[in-house]
Design a protein around this motif. Sequence first.
Motif, PDB file in Angstrom:
ATOM      1  N   ALA A 178       0.833  -1.193   0.000  1.00  0.00           N
ATOM      2  CA  ALA A 178       0.000   0.000   0.000  1.00  0.00           C
ATOM      3  C   ALA A 178       0.874   1.252   0.000  1.00  0.00           C
ATOM      4  CB  ALA A 178      -0.924  -0.001   1.212  1.00  0.00           C
ATOM      5  N   TRP A 179       1.942   1.216   0.801  1.00  0.00           N
ATOM      6  CA  TRP A 179       2.863   2.358   0.852  1.00  0.00           C
ATOM      7  C   TRP A 179       3.493   2.578  -0.517  1.00  0.00           C
ATOM      8  CZ3 TRP A 179       7.888   3.644  -0.028  1.00  0.00           C
ATOM      9  CH2 TRP A 179       8.391   4.778   0.607  1.00  0.00           C
ATOM     10  N   LEU A 180       3.962   1.504  -1.150  1.00  0.00           N
ATOM     11  CA  LEU A 180       4.590   1.614  -2.466  1.00  0.00           C
ATOM     12  C   LEU A 180       3.609   2.118  -3.517  1.00  0.00           C
ATOM     13  CD1 LEU A 180       6.703  -1.661  -2.413  1.00  0.00           C
ATOM     14  CD2 LEU A 180       7.635   0.651  -2.697  1.00  0.00           C
ATOM     15  N   THR A 181       2.354   1.673  -3.436  1.00  0.00           N
ATOM     16  CA  THR A 181       1.354   2.127  -4.402  1.00  0.00           C
ATOM     17  C   THR A 181       1.086   3.615  -4.224  1.00  0.00           C
ATOM     18  OG1 THR A 181       0.308  -0.053  -4.448  1.00  0.00           O
ATOM     19  CG2 THR A 181      -0.995   1.800  -5.258  1.00  0.00           C
ATOM     20  N   THR A 182       0.974   4.042  -2.985  1.00  0.00           N
ATOM     21  CA  THR A 182       0.736   5.460  -2.721  1.00  0.00           C
ATOM     22  C   THR A 182       1.889   6.313  -3.252  1.00  0.00           C
ATOM     23  OG1 THR A 182      -0.584   4.980  -0.752  1.00  0.00           O
ATOM     24  CG2 THR A 182       0.372   7.182  -0.912  1.00  0.00           C
ATOM     25  N   VAL A 183       3.107   5.897  -2.980  1.00  0.00           N
ATOM     26  CA  VAL A 183       4.272   6.657  -3.430  1.00  0.00           C
ATOM     27  C   VAL A 183       4.367   6.640  -4.957  1.00  0.00           C
ATOM     28  CG1 VAL A 183       6.790   6.765  -3.399  1.00  0.00           C
ATOM     29  CG2 VAL A 183       5.528   6.334  -1.281  1.00  0.00           C
ATOM     30  N   THR A 184       4.151   5.462  -5.568  1.00  0.00           N
ATOM     31  CA  THR A 184       4.181   5.378  -7.027  1.00  0.00           C
ATOM     32  C   THR A 184       3.125   6.282  -7.639  1.00  0.00           C
ATOM     33  OG1 THR A 184       4.991   3.092  -6.970  1.00  0.00           O
ATOM     34  CG2 THR A 184       3.949   3.829  -9.014  1.00  0.00           C
ATOM     35  N   GLY A 185       1.925   6.284  -7.055  1.00  0.00           N
ATOM     36  CA  GLY A 185       0.858   7.145  -7.561  1.00  0.00           C
ATOM     37  C   GLY A 185       1.219   8.614  -7.491  1.00  0.00           C
ATOM     38  N   ARG A 186       1.857   9.020  -6.379  1.00  0.00           N
ATOM     39  CA  ARG A 186       2.255  10.429  -6.235  1.00  0.00           C
ATOM     40  C   ARG A 186       3.338  10.798  -7.247  1.00  0.00           C
ATOM     41  NH1 ARG A 186       2.616  10.348   0.376  1.00  0.00           N
ATOM     42  NH2 ARG A 186       0.357  10.472   0.794  1.00  0.00           N
ATOM     43  N   ILE A 187       4.291   9.882  -7.466  1.00  0.00           N
ATOM     44  CA  ILE A 187       5.341  10.144  -8.454  1.00  0.00           C
ATOM     45  C   ILE A 187       4.715  10.292  -9.837  1.00  0.00           C
ATOM     46  CG2 ILE A 187       7.330   9.128  -9.629  1.00  0.00           C
ATOM     47  CD1 ILE A 187       8.009   7.773  -6.910  1.00  0.00           C
ATOM     48  N   CYS A 188       3.781   9.405 -10.171  1.00  0.00           N
ATOM     49  CA  CYS A 188       3.109   9.480 -11.471  1.00  0.00           C
ATOM     50  C   CYS A 188       2.313  10.772 -11.603  1.00  0.00           C
ATOM     51  CB  CYS A 188       2.188   8.272 -11.670  1.00  0.00           C
ATOM     52  SG  CYS A 188       3.057   6.712 -11.914  1.00  0.00           S
ATOM     53  N   LEU A 189       1.666  11.186 -10.516  1.00  0.00           N
ATOM     54  CA  LEU A 189       0.898  12.431 -10.542  1.00  0.00           C
ATOM     55  C   LEU A 189       1.812  13.611 -10.868  1.00  0.00           C
ATOM     56  CD1 LEU A 189      -1.909  13.739  -9.984  1.00  0.00           C
ATOM     57  CD2 LEU A 189      -1.156  14.013  -7.598  1.00  0.00           C
ATOM     58  N   ASP A 190       2.998  13.648 -10.253  1.00  0.00           N
ATOM     59  CA  ASP A 190       3.959  14.721 -10.547  1.00  0.00           C
ATOM     60  C   ASP A 190       4.416  14.658 -12.006  1.00  0.00           C
ATOM     61  OD1 ASP A 190       3.784  15.629  -7.967  1.00  0.00           O
ATOM     62  OD2 ASP A 190       5.584  14.576  -7.272  1.00  0.00           O
ATOM     63  N   LEU A 191       4.679  13.440 -12.485  1.00  0.00           N
ATOM     64  CA  LEU A 191       5.131  13.288 -13.875  1.00  0.00           C
ATOM     65  C   LEU A 191       4.047  13.710 -14.862  1.00  0.00           C
ATOM     66  CD1 LEU A 191       7.026   9.874 -13.654  1.00  0.00           C
ATOM     67  CD2 LEU A 191       8.029  12.124 -14.082  1.00  0.00           C
ATOM     68  N   LEU A 192       2.791  13.395 -14.552  1.00  0.00           N
ATOM     69  CA  LEU A 192       1.688  13.796 -15.434  1.00  0.00           C
ATOM     70  C   LEU A 192       1.582  15.307 -15.507  1.00  0.00           C
ATOM     71  CD1 LEU A 192      -1.044  11.184 -14.417  1.00  0.00           C
ATOM     72  CD2 LEU A 192       0.017  11.408 -16.668  1.00  0.00           C
ATOM     73  N   GLY A 193       1.828  15.966 -14.374  1.00  0.00           N
ATOM     74  CA  GLY A 193       1.774  17.420 -14.375  1.00  0.00           C
ATOM     75  C   GLY A 193       2.863  18.030 -15.234  1.00  0.00           C
ATOM     76  N   SER A 194       4.084  17.511 -15.115  1.00  0.00           N
ATOM     77  CA  SER A 194       5.191  18.054 -15.915  1.00  0.00           C
ATOM     78  C   SER A 194       5.089  17.631 -17.371  1.00  0.00           C
ATOM     79  CB  SER A 194       6.527  17.584 -15.335  1.00  0.00           C
ATOM     80  OG  SER A 194       6.629  16.175 -15.370  1.00  0.00           O
ATOM     81  N   ALA A 195       4.374  16.518 -17.643  1.00  0.00           N
ATOM     82  CA  ALA A 195       4.240  16.042 -19.028  1.00  0.00           C
ATOM     83  C   ALA A 195       3.512  17.051 -19.896  1.00  0.00           C
ATOM     84  CB  ALA A 195       3.510  14.704 -19.059  1.00  0.00           C
ATOM     85  N   ARG A 196       2.597  17.795 -19.307  1.00  0.00           N
ATOM     86  CA  ARG A 196       1.840  18.778 -20.096  1.00  0.00           C
ATOM     87  C   ARG A 196       2.770  19.828 -20.693  1.00  0.00           C
ATOM     88  NH1 ARG A 196      -4.336  19.417 -18.819  1.00  0.00           N
ATOM     89  NH2 ARG A 196      -4.784  17.201 -18.497  1.00  0.00           N
ATOM     90  N   ALA A 197       3.747  20.249 -19.905  1.00  0.00           N
ATOM     91  CA  ALA A 197       4.699  21.235 -20.418  1.00  0.00           C
ATOM     92  C   ALA A 197       5.581  20.611 -21.497  1.00  0.00           C
ATOM     93  CB  ALA A 197       5.557  21.759 -19.269  1.00  0.00           C
ATOM     94  N   ARG A 198       5.968  19.341 -21.292  1.00  0.00           N
ATOM     95  CA  ARG A 198       6.797  18.669 -22.296  1.00  0.00           C
ATOM     96  C   ARG A 198       6.036  18.472 -23.602  1.00  0.00           C
ATOM     97  NH1 ARG A 198       7.775  15.108 -18.083  1.00  0.00           N
ATOM     98  NH2 ARG A 198       6.832  13.401 -19.254  1.00  0.00           N
ATOM     99  N   ARG A 199       4.754  18.220 -23.505  1.00  0.00           N
ATOM    100  CA  ARG A 199       3.953  18.008 -24.720  1.00  0.00           C
ATOM    101  C   ARG A 199       3.899  19.266 -25.581  1.00  0.00           C
ATOM    102  NH1 ARG A 199       0.305  13.887 -23.107  1.00  0.00           N
ATOM    103  NH2 ARG A 199       1.611  12.375 -22.038  1.00  0.00           N
ATOM    104  N   GLU A 200       3.959  20.414 -24.937  1.00  0.00           N
ATOM    105  CA  GLU A 200       3.937  21.670 -25.699  1.00  0.00           C
ATOM    106  C   GLU A 200       5.164  21.805 -26.590  1.00  0.00           C
ATOM    107  OE1 GLU A 200       3.485  24.798 -22.918  1.00  0.00           O
ATOM    108  OE2 GLU A 200       1.433  24.244 -22.324  1.00  0.00           O
ATOM    109  N   ARG A 201       6.261  21.140 -26.201  1.00  0.00           N
ATOM    110  CA  ARG A 201       7.488  21.201 -27.003  1.00  0.00           C
ATOM    111  C   ARG A 201       7.633  19.992 -27.930  1.00  0.00           C
ATOM    112  NH1 ARG A 201       9.207  22.362 -21.735  1.00  0.00           N
ATOM    113  NH2 ARG A 201      10.186  20.310 -21.558  1.00  0.00           N
ATOM    114  N   TYR A 202       6.708  19.060 -27.817  1.00  0.00           N
ATOM    115  CA  TYR A 202       6.792  17.833 -28.619  1.00  0.00           C
ATOM    116  C   TYR A 202       6.453  18.153 -30.075  1.00  0.00           C
ATOM    117  CZ  TYR A 202       6.461  12.758 -29.381  1.00  0.00           C
ATOM    118  OH  TYR A 202       6.662  11.464 -29.805  1.00  0.00           O
ATOM    119  N   VAL A 203       7.202  17.552 -30.996  1.00  0.00           N
ATOM    120  CA  VAL A 203       6.986  17.797 -32.419  1.00  0.00           C
ATOM    121  C   VAL A 203       5.886  16.877 -32.931  1.00  0.00           C
ATOM    122  CG1 VAL A 203       8.026  17.796 -34.716  1.00  0.00           C
ATOM    123  CG2 VAL A 203       9.380  18.484 -32.714  1.00  0.00           C
ATOM    124  N   GLY A 204       4.790  17.466 -33.403  1.00  0.00           N
ATOM    125  CA  GLY A 204       3.683  16.676 -33.932  1.00  0.00           C
ATOM    126  C   GLY A 204       2.799  16.115 -32.842  1.00  0.00           C
ATOM    127  N   ALA A 205       1.971  15.131 -33.213  1.00  0.00           N
ATOM    128  CA  ALA A 205       1.043  14.522 -32.266  1.00  0.00           C
ATOM    129  C   ALA A 205       1.791  13.595 -31.308  1.00  0.00           C
ATOM    130  CB  ALA A 205      -0.023  13.739 -33.023  1.00  0.00           C
TER     131      ALA A 205
END
Length: 308
Positions: A59-86
Amino acid sequence: MGTAGAGADGVTGERRRLINVAYRLLGSVAEAEDAVQEAYARWFALPPGRRREIRVPGAWLTTVTGRICLDLLGSARARRERYVGAWLPEPLPDRTEWERAGGTLLPADPADQIVLDESVSMAFLVVLDAMTPAERVAFVLHDVFRYPFVEIADVLGRTPAACKQLASSARRRLGGTRAPEPEPEPEPDARADVVRRVKEAWESKDIETLIGLLDPAAVMTADGGGMVGTVPHPVEGGARIARYMAAIADRAPGLELVERSVGGVPGLVARRAGVVETVASFDVSGGRVARVWVVRNPEKLRPWLRDG
């Protein structure tokens, strides 16, 4: 979430489940693996006494993994703006396809650990990508993995009621993105038959047959990441897609199309001299192809490099 027991075997035994959660949250094999590795690093960085206090390490590992993924999803939006094409999620190979082709997968390969079902199909992952990070986490953990909202609240740092609302919002987004389907989801054999006929028509450059296999309102999206040539914008309309596919066949001598399971559903892989260059996924509705997703970015095809 997870199982009890803080022994090394019990903790490392959670890896498969964590990678399955992380891939559905991130749509990237490499990022899912990195997120899970980071969660384990944080676990083993805890003082031994603190680890012993955690009754359910999974449960601890799932919670931590989920939080890490949540942070990555947030930063992914900025990376997508620089991504070439779809941008498209990474397509997943099917282990049985590797074995049938005579290939081998390393036991530690994260792609080998992911359970293939409709929740890793390109159609589903593309819809997940339209959700906000918090919606995606709430929806995937609750609707796909059946975690209770009281535990999801620990991941998102919100109340269980707020997490329930996020999942409801995600479901509305899911329903609003997919067009109403007057017919039930096609059986795998029927879907595979449509994909096989697309392959045969492409190989024979039969534009009329391709047009007949494509929905008039079909859309094709291609992801090259700026690293290889592809159409920069979606191609709309069955006739336009058919003509584009035929043109590619003319310009691609030596390209071999093979039928492969892609994210658990029938798809096509294009190889040249045994090297995978393109992976295509299809959404089939009413006996016709409604959506085509083409991944050509080499960085997203790494799990396919041993195909042969």
